[in-house]
Design an enzyme around this catalytic site. Structure first.
Site, PDB file in Angstrom:
ATOM      1  N   LYS A 141     -11.805   3.101  -8.799  1.00 19.54           N
ATOM      2  CA  LYS A 141     -10.584   3.903  -8.610  1.00 19.54           C
ATOM      3  C   LYS A 141     -10.171   3.842  -7.143  1.00 19.54           C
ATOM      4  CE  LYS A 141     -10.094   6.214 -12.659  1.00 19.54           C
ATOM      5  NZ  LYS A 141      -8.835   6.374 -13.411  1.00 19.54           N
ATOM      6  N   ASP A 169      -7.823   0.666 -10.126  1.00 21.34           N
ATOM      7  CA  ASP A 169      -6.896   1.634 -10.711  1.00 21.34           C
ATOM      8  C   ASP A 169      -6.476   2.623  -9.638  1.00 21.34           C
ATOM      9  OD1 ASP A 169      -5.430   3.359 -12.232  1.00 21.34           O
ATOM     10  OD2 ASP A 169      -7.025   3.827 -13.661  1.00 21.34           O
ATOM     11  N   GLU A 198      -4.348  -1.368 -11.854  1.00 22.10           N
ATOM     12  CA  GLU A 198      -3.528  -0.476 -12.683  1.00 22.10           C
ATOM     13  C   GLU A 198      -2.660   0.389 -11.799  1.00 22.10           C
ATOM     14  OE1 GLU A 198      -5.722   2.038 -15.514  1.00 22.10           O
ATOM     15  OE2 GLU A 198      -7.183   0.416 -15.663  1.00 22.10           O
ATOM     16  N   ASP A 221      -0.752   1.487 -17.385  1.00 21.03           N
ATOM     17  CA  ASP A 221      -1.484   2.521 -18.106  1.00 21.03           C
ATOM     18  C   ASP A 221      -0.538   3.708 -18.271  1.00 21.03           C
ATOM     19  OD1 ASP A 221      -3.195   4.438 -19.064  1.00 21.03           O
ATOM     20  OD2 ASP A 221      -4.541   4.470 -17.364  1.00 21.03           O
ATOM     21  N   LYS A 253      -4.907   3.392 -24.364  1.00 20.83           N
ATOM     22  CA  LYS A 253      -5.786   4.541 -24.611  1.00 20.83           C
ATOM     23  C   LYS A 253      -5.328   5.188 -25.914  1.00 20.83           C
ATOM     24  CE  LYS A 253      -6.799   5.415 -19.775  1.00 20.83           C
ATOM     25  NZ  LYS A 253      -6.260   5.983 -18.521  1.00 20.83           N
TER      26      LYS A 253
HETATM   27 MG   LIG Z   1      -5.613   4.027 -15.412  1.00 18.77          MG
END
Ligand SMILES: [Mg+2]
Length: 340
Positions: A141, A169, A198, A221, A253
Site C-alpha cells: 500500500k 495500491d 491501483e 479498483d 471485489k
Molecule cells: Mg485497492
C-alpha cells in the site's frame, strides 16, 4: 425437492490495527446464508464493508432474509437481491448448492506487506522486509507517507528481491503532481517489475495521464466500484468498459461489485478488451475467502487473487484457511437469525 434455508449473523473480532477510511474496525459483522435442497447445501457470505459498501450490515441482513423466504417458497433467489453484498452472497450460495462452483482452489495469494515494516525511513529499511520465500508477487500500500518515501521503499524492495513483482495500491491518495513525484524517485529499471498500481490519483483522468506518462500499468479498483454503483448501470445493455479503458487490470471485489454472474460478465468484457482481472477480498471471513479462492481458480486460473486479509482477524469462521493458525469459530456458535 424440499427447500429450507438459514441465515446466520456472525461477529468476528478483528486485530487492533484495522482502520477503514479513518474508522477503526474492532469487529466484523456479516451474514452467512445457507440453502438446503434435498441433500445439497450451499452457503454464501453477505458482509458489507463499512466505509466502502453503500449498504450496512442490518440492511443487507433484512434483504437477505426477504430473498431467502421467497426462495424457500419456490421463487428466484436473486429477484430481490439489490445490494452488491447480498447479490454476491446469495448467488454464491445458489451456485454452491447447484454444484456449479468447483471445489478446486489455489490458496496461493499475494502477500500484503505490512506498512509498518517498510516505513522505517532509511533506504535500507525496506530491504530488510521479510518477503516470504519463493514469493514472486507481493502487494504494497502506498500513500501514507510522502510519495518520495514510497518510491524509495519500492525501489529498495525490488533491489533486495530481484525476482519479485509488486502490486501497488495508492487508494486514490495522490494529486497528479504527487504521483509524478513518486515516479520521479522510482528507478526506471523497476517500472516493468510493478505489475500494476491501483488508483494512484484522486481523479480517474489523472490516473490515466500518470500511467501514460510513466509507463506504469494502471489498475482500477475504486473507479470500477463507482462505475457499477451508478443508478443507470446495467451490465447487459449500457455498461461499456470504454470509460475504464487505458487500465491494465480490473480489481474485482465481489462483495462490492455484486452477483457472481455480474463478476463473470465484467471479467469477460475485460478480457475482450485485453484487460486483465484479479479477484480481491473485502475482508470476508475464512468461509468467504475460501469461496473467493475457488471462484478465482475457476474464472481466472492464471491469476493470483488478492486474498491476504485473514491475518487482520482474530478468528476464522467455520472453515480453516490453509496454513492459518487462528482459532476457528463454528457457524453453529453464531446467531441463527432465521430458519425455515
Ligand atoms: Mg485497492
Amino acid at each position: 425437492m424440499t427447500r429450507s434455508a438459514s441465515l446466520y449473523r456472525y461477529r468476528l473480532p478483528m486485530d487492533t490495527g484495522v482502520i477503514l477510511r479513518g474508522r477503526r474496525l474492532t469487529e466484523r459483522i456479516g451474514y452467512i446464508a445457507e440453502l438446503r435442497e434435498g441433500a445439497r447445501i450451499g452457503r454464501g457470505e453477505i458482509a458489507p464493508l463499512p466505509g466502502f459498501s453503500v449498504e450496512c450490515a442490518d440492511q443487507a441482513g433484512q434483504q437477505s432474509l426477504h430473498a431467502l423466504k421467497r426462495w424457500v417458497a419456490g421463487q428466484d433467489i436473486m429477484a430481490c437481491a439489490r445490494w452488491p453484498s447480498v447479490a454476491f452472497g446469495l448467488s454464491m450460495a445458489a451456485l454452491e448448492l447447484q454444484g456449479e462452483l468447483p471445489i478446486t482452489a489455489r490458496y496461493q495469494t499475494v502477500p500484503l506487506l505490512s506498512h509498518e515494516s517498510v516505513n522505517a525511513g532509511a533506504e535500507g529499511a525496506a530491504a530488510n522486509l521479510s518477503v516470504p520465500a519463493d514469493c514472486r508477487f507481493a502487494k504494497l500500500k502506498l500513500g501514507r507517507g510522502s510519495p518520495q518515501q514510497d518510491a524509495i521503499n519500492v525501489s529498495a524492495l525490488l533491489k533486495a528481491h530481484p525476482s519479485l513483482m509488486l502490486r501497488l495500491d495508492a487508494n486514490c491518495a495522490w494529486s497528479l503532481p504527487q504521483a509524478r513525484e513518486f515516479a520521479r524517485h522510482l528507478a526506471p529499471a523497476h517500472v516493468s517489475r510493478i505489475a500494476f498500481i491501483e488508483e494512484p490519483c484522486q481523479r480517474p483522468a489523472d490516473c490515466l495521464t500518470f500511467s501514460k506518462e510513466t509507463g506504469l500499468a494502471l489498475a482500477w479498483d475504486e473507479t470500477l466500484q463507482a462505475a457499477v454503483r451508478q443508478p443507470d448501470f446495467t451490465l447487459d445493455t449500457d455498461f461499456r468498459l470504454d470509460s475504464l479503458s487505458g487500465a491494465n487490470t480490473l480489481v474485482i471485489k465481489p462483495t462490492l461489485i455484486g452477483s457472481v454472474q455480474r463478476c463473470i460478465a465484467l471479467i469477460r468484457q475485460a478480457q475482450q478488451t485485453g484487460t486483465k482481472a484479479v479477484i480481491s477480498a473485502s475482508l470476508e471471513s475464512s468461509l468467504g475467502l475460501t469461496q473467493l479462492a475457488r471462484l478465482s481458480c475457476w474464472l481466472l486460473p492464471g491469476s493470483v487473487p488478492g486474498l491476504d486479509t485473514l491475518s487482520l482477524f482474530r478468528s476464522q469462521l467455520e472453515l480453516t484457511w490453509p496454513g492459518s493458525t487462528l482459532p476457528v469459530k463454528l457457524l453453529q456458535q453464531q446467531t441463527r437469525v432465521w430458519h425455515s
